[in-house]
Motif scaffolding. Structure first.
Motif, mmCIF file in Angstrom:
data_model
loop_
_atom_site.group_PDB
_atom_site.id
_atom_site.type_symbol
_atom_site.label_atom_id
_atom_site.label_comp_id
_atom_site.label_asym_id
_atom_site.label_seq_id
_atom_site.Cartn_x
_atom_site.Cartn_y
_atom_site.Cartn_z
ATOM 1 N N HIS A 9 0.833 -1.206 0.000
ATOM 2 C CA HIS A 9 0.000 0.000 0.000
ATOM 3 C C HIS A 9 0.871 1.261 0.000
ATOM 4 C CE1 HIS A 9 -3.709 2.220 0.655
ATOM 5 N NE2 HIS A 9 -3.072 2.924 1.580
ATOM 6 N N CYS A 10 1.936 1.262 0.798
ATOM 7 C CA CYS A 10 2.835 2.419 0.863
ATOM 8 C C CYS A 10 3.557 2.631 -0.466
ATOM 9 C CB CYS A 10 3.848 2.257 1.988
ATOM 10 S SG CYS A 10 3.108 2.394 3.630
ATOM 11 N N ARG A 11 3.936 1.556 -1.124
ATOM 12 C CA ARG A 11 4.599 1.695 -2.428
ATOM 13 C C ARG A 11 3.632 2.211 -3.489
ATOM 14 N NH1 ARG A 11 7.397 -3.191 -1.038
ATOM 15 N NH2 ARG A 11 5.881 -4.405 -2.206
ATOM 16 N N GLN A 12 2.375 1.795 -3.404
ATOM 17 C CA GLN A 12 1.385 2.217 -4.388
ATOM 18 C C GLN A 12 0.901 3.646 -4.147
ATOM 19 O OE1 GLN A 12 -1.574 -0.870 -4.010
ATOM 20 N NE2 GLN A 12 -0.687 -2.071 -5.680
ATOM 21 N N PHE A 13 0.874 4.064 -2.901
ATOM 22 C CA PHE A 13 0.343 5.383 -2.546
ATOM 23 C C PHE A 13 1.309 6.107 -1.616
ATOM 24 C CE2 PHE A 13 -3.196 2.413 -3.147
ATOM 25 C CZ PHE A 13 -3.851 3.017 -4.204
ATOM 26 N N PRO A 14 2.504 6.439 -2.106
ATOM 27 C CA PRO A 14 3.509 7.042 -1.225
ATOM 28 C C PRO A 14 3.084 8.385 -0.640
ATOM 29 C CG PRO A 14 4.236 7.106 -3.502
ATOM 30 C CD PRO A 14 2.991 6.272 -3.460
ATOM 31 N N SER A 15 2.367 9.194 -1.384
ATOM 32 C CA SER A 15 1.977 10.502 -0.846
ATOM 33 C C SER A 15 0.952 10.341 0.279
ATOM 34 C CB SER A 15 1.450 11.426 -1.943
ATOM 35 O OG SER A 15 0.286 10.882 -2.529
ATOM 36 N N ALA A 16 0.061 9.357 0.158
ATOM 37 C CA ALA A 16 -0.913 9.107 1.219
ATOM 38 C C ALA A 16 -0.203 8.587 2.469
ATOM 39 C CB ALA A 16 -1.965 8.107 0.757
ATOM 40 N N ALA A 17 0.769 7.707 2.283
ATOM 41 C CA ALA A 17 1.529 7.171 3.423
ATOM 42 C C ALA A 17 2.294 8.292 4.119
ATOM 43 C CB ALA A 17 2.481 6.083 2.948
ATOM 44 N N LEU A 18 2.914 9.159 3.343
ATOM 45 C CA LEU A 18 3.654 10.283 3.921
ATOM 46 C C LEU A 18 2.727 11.221 4.683
ATOM 47 C CD1 LEU A 18 6.353 11.716 4.254
ATOM 48 C CD2 LEU A 18 5.885 12.907 2.097
ATOM 49 N N SER A 19 1.541 11.423 4.173
ATOM 50 C CA SER A 19 0.561 12.271 4.842
ATOM 51 C C SER A 19 0.176 11.693 6.212
ATOM 52 C CB SER A 19 -0.678 12.420 3.966
ATOM 53 O OG SER A 19 -1.669 13.163 4.621
ATOM 54 N N VAL A 20 -0.008 10.390 6.279
ATOM 55 C CA VAL A 20 -0.348 9.747 7.558
ATOM 56 C C VAL A 20 0.820 9.873 8.534
ATOM 57 C CG1 VAL A 20 -0.831 7.535 8.681
ATOM 58 C CG2 VAL A 20 -2.038 8.166 6.590
ATOM 59 N N VAL A 21 2.025 9.606 8.058
ATOM 60 C CA VAL A 21 3.216 9.715 8.922
ATOM 61 C C VAL A 21 3.360 11.136 9.456
ATOM 62 C CG1 VAL A 21 5.735 9.616 8.951
ATOM 63 C CG2 VAL A 21 4.427 7.775 7.891
ATOM 64 N N ASN A 22 3.215 12.125 8.591
ATOM 65 C CA ASN A 22 3.326 13.521 9.021
ATOM 66 C C ASN A 22 2.226 13.899 10.008
ATOM 67 O OD1 ASN A 22 5.649 14.069 7.562
ATOM 68 N ND2 ASN A 22 4.522 14.745 5.755
ATOM 69 N N GLY A 23 1.015 13.403 9.780
ATOM 70 C CA GLY A 23 -0.088 13.691 10.690
ATOM 71 C C GLY A 23 0.146 13.098 12.073
ATOM 72 N N ILE A 24 0.642 11.864 12.112
ATOM 73 C CA ILE A 24 0.956 11.230 13.392
ATOM 74 C C ILE A 24 2.067 11.999 14.097
ATOM 75 C CG2 ILE A 24 1.975 9.164 14.442
ATOM 76 C CD1 ILE A 24 0.369 7.535 12.326
ATOM 77 N N TYR A 25 3.095 12.377 13.357
ATOM 78 C CA TYR A 25 4.204 13.141 13.939
ATOM 79 C C TYR A 25 3.698 14.457 14.532
ATOM 80 C CZ TYR A 25 8.514 15.781 14.353
ATOM 81 O OH TYR A 25 9.544 16.547 14.839
ATOM 82 N N ASP A 26 2.879 15.179 13.777
ATOM 83 C CA ASP A 26 2.351 16.457 14.267
ATOM 84 C C ASP A 26 1.509 16.272 15.526
ATOM 85 O OD1 ASP A 26 3.601 17.727 12.154
ATOM 86 O OD2 ASP A 26 1.771 17.912 10.948
ATOM 87 N N LYS A 27 0.712 15.221 15.566
ATOM 88 C CA LYS A 27 -0.123 14.959 16.740
ATOM 89 C C LYS A 27 0.754 14.688 17.958
ATOM 90 C CE LYS A 27 -4.263 14.066 18.446
ATOM 91 N NZ LYS A 27 -5.558 14.545 18.089
ATOM 92 N N ILE A 28 1.809 13.894 17.770
ATOM 93 C CA ILE A 28 2.720 13.592 18.879
ATOM 94 C C ILE A 28 3.429 14.850 19.371
ATOM 95 C CG2 ILE A 28 4.866 12.383 19.446
ATOM 96 C CD1 ILE A 28 3.822 10.047 17.692
ATOM 97 N N GLN A 29 3.740 15.761 18.466
ATOM 98 C CA GLN A 29 4.426 16.992 18.868
ATOM 99 C C GLN A 29 3.576 17.840 19.818
ATOM 100 O OE1 GLN A 29 7.740 17.532 18.228
ATOM 101 N NE2 GLN A 29 7.410 15.445 17.513
ATOM 102 N N LEU A 30 2.252 17.715 19.731
ATOM 103 C CA LEU A 30 1.372 18.452 20.647
ATOM 104 C C LEU A 30 1.608 18.049 22.098
ATOM 105 C CD1 LEU A 30 -1.990 18.295 18.667
ATOM 106 C CD2 LEU A 30 -0.466 20.262 18.904
ATOM 107 N N LEU A 31 2.098 16.832 22.300
ATOM 108 C CA LEU A 31 2.339 16.350 23.659
ATOM 109 C C LEU A 31 3.472 17.100 24.354
ATOM 110 C CD1 LEU A 31 1.945 12.524 23.042
ATOM 111 C CD2 LEU A 31 0.312 14.065 24.156
ATOM 112 N N ARG A 32 4.326 17.763 23.594
ATOM 113 C CA ARG A 32 5.411 18.555 24.199
ATOM 114 C C ARG A 32 4.844 19.613 25.137
ATOM 115 N NH1 ARG A 32 10.648 18.901 21.556
ATOM 116 N NH2 ARG A 32 10.743 17.325 19.932
ATOM 117 N N GLU A 33 3.809 20.281 24.700
ATOM 118 C CA GLU A 33 3.199 21.354 25.486
ATOM 119 C C GLU A 33 2.030 20.863 26.338
ATOM 120 O OE1 GLU A 33 4.308 24.508 25.760
ATOM 121 O OE2 GLU A 33 5.994 23.875 24.512
ATOM 122 N N HIS A 34 1.413 19.755 25.936
ATOM 123 C CA HIS A 34 0.204 19.270 26.614
ATOM 124 C C HIS A 34 0.303 17.761 26.851
ATOM 125 C CE1 HIS A 34 -1.463 23.171 25.562
ATOM 126 N NE2 HIS A 34 -1.075 22.950 24.325
#
Length: 86
Positions: A9-34
Motif C-alpha cells: 500500500h505504501c509503495r502504491q500510494f507514497p503521498s498518502a503514506a507520507l501524509s499519515v506519517v506527518n499527521g501522526i508526527y504532528d499529533k505527537i508533537q502536541l504532547l510537548r506542550e500538553h
C-alpha cells in the motif's frame, strides 16, 4: 492488514503514506506542550499511561514526569492493543 499489505500500500500510494506519517508526527508533537491531553488508558493502572488518537491510529504513551513522556507505540485501531501494553 498484514505487514506485507502495508508495504505494498505504501509503495502504491507514497503521498498518502507520507501524509499519515506527518499527521501522526504532528499529533505527537502536541504532547510537548500538553502531555496530559490524551485520555487515560484504564487497563494499565500501575503507571500513568494515556493515549491520543489520529485517524485510525492509537498512540499510547507513558507520562514519566512533567518534562518527559515515552511513546509506547503506534497501533492501528484494528489491532489488539491490550496484547502489547498489558
Amino acid at each position: 492488514m498484514p505487514q506485507t499489505d502495508i508495504r505494498l500500500h505504501c509503495r502504491q500510494f507514497p503521498s498518502a503514506a507520507l501524509s499519515v506519517v506527518n499527521g501522526i508526527y504532528d499529533k505527537i508533537q502536541l504532547l510537548r506542550e500538553h502531555p496530559r491531553m490524551g485520555q487515560r488508558y484504564a487497563p494499565v493502572s500501575d503507571r500513568e499511561v494515556c493515549e491520543i488518537l489520529y485517524g485510525h491510529y492509537r498512540i499510547p504513551y507513558l507520562i514519566v514526569n512533567d518534562d518527559r513522556i515515552e511513546i509506547l507505540g503506534i497501533f492501528h485501531s484494528a489491532m489488539d492493543i491490550d496484547r502489547y501494553l498489558s
